[in-house]
Design a protein around this motif. Sequence first.
Motif, PDB file in Angstrom:
ATOM      1  N   ASN A 173       0.699  -0.927  -0.044  1.00 11.62           N
ATOM      2  CA  ASN A 173      -0.062  -0.138   0.169  1.00 11.62           C
ATOM      3  C   ASN A 173       0.692   1.533  -0.219  1.00 11.62           C
ATOM      4  N   LYS A 226       2.510   1.673  -3.296  1.00 11.45           N
ATOM      5  CA  LYS A 226       1.546   2.431  -4.235  1.00 11.45           C
ATOM      6  C   LYS A 226       0.997   3.404  -4.793  1.00 11.45           C
ATOM      7  N   LYS A 227       0.674   4.367  -3.085  1.00 11.60           N
ATOM      8  CA  LYS A 227       1.181   5.063  -2.469  1.00 11.60           C
ATOM      9  C   LYS A 227       1.776   6.473  -3.237  1.00 11.60           C
ATOM     10  N   ARG A 263       4.235   9.696  -9.891  1.00 19.61           N
ATOM     11  CA  ARG A 263       3.835   9.369 -10.943  1.00 19.61           C
ATOM     12  C   ARG A 263       4.453  10.330 -12.176  1.00 19.61           C
ATOM     13  N   ILE A 290       6.408  -3.928  -6.402  1.00 21.54           N
ATOM     14  CA  ILE A 290       5.023  -4.054  -6.488  1.00 21.54           C
ATOM     15  C   ILE A 290       4.130  -5.462  -6.368  1.00 21.54           C
ATOM     16  N   SER A 291       4.425  -5.731  -8.283  1.00 25.45           N
ATOM     17  CA  SER A 291       3.688  -6.761  -8.097  1.00 25.45           C
ATOM     18  C   SER A 291       4.856  -8.669  -7.864  1.00 25.45           C
ATOM     19  N   GLU A 294       2.990  -8.497  -3.811  1.00 26.89           N
ATOM     20  CA  GLU A 294       1.828  -9.399  -4.193  1.00 26.89           C
ATOM     21  C   GLU A 294       2.008 -10.786  -3.925  1.00 26.89           C
ATOM     22  N   ARG A 324       3.712   5.691  -5.326  1.00 25.95           N
ATOM     23  CA  ARG A 324       3.846   5.405  -7.195  1.00 25.95           C
ATOM     24  C   ARG A 324       2.870   6.684  -7.695  1.00 25.95           C
ATOM     25  N   ASP A 325       1.108   6.380  -7.320  1.00 26.72           N
ATOM     26  CA  ASP A 325       0.613   7.531  -7.716  1.00 26.72           C
ATOM     27  C   ASP A 325       1.134   9.130  -7.064  1.00 26.72           C
ATOM     28  N   ASP A 358       6.351  -1.059 -10.419  1.00 23.81           N
ATOM     29  CA  ASP A 358       5.243  -1.963 -10.958  1.00 23.81           C
ATOM     30  C   ASP A 358       5.870  -3.465 -10.429  1.00 23.81           C
TER      31      ASP A 358
END
Length: 77
Positions: A11, A14-15, A21, A36-37, A40, A17-18, A33
């Motif tokens: 999380n 992702k925050k 960006r 993150i993958s 996951e 990254r967003d 990415d």
Amino acid sequence: MDKQILENHINGLKKVRDACRSQLDTGAMKELDGAISTLEQLRDRPQGAVDAETLKLRALQAIAAFVSIATNLRDWL
């Protein structure tokens, strides 16, 4: 690695990254990415100890590259 810790890291990445960006190039976005993958996948399918350590190292390397790019440390050196 504990699933809750992995979820928190996912999380957080992702925050970041967003939020950043527009400042990242395509290579940095792909690496982030990928990290993150990978996290996951590790969360969803526990791996053996050696595989898990390799994946964690790769994720840390991606995070280090991202931090370096995001903070523009190279411009100061």
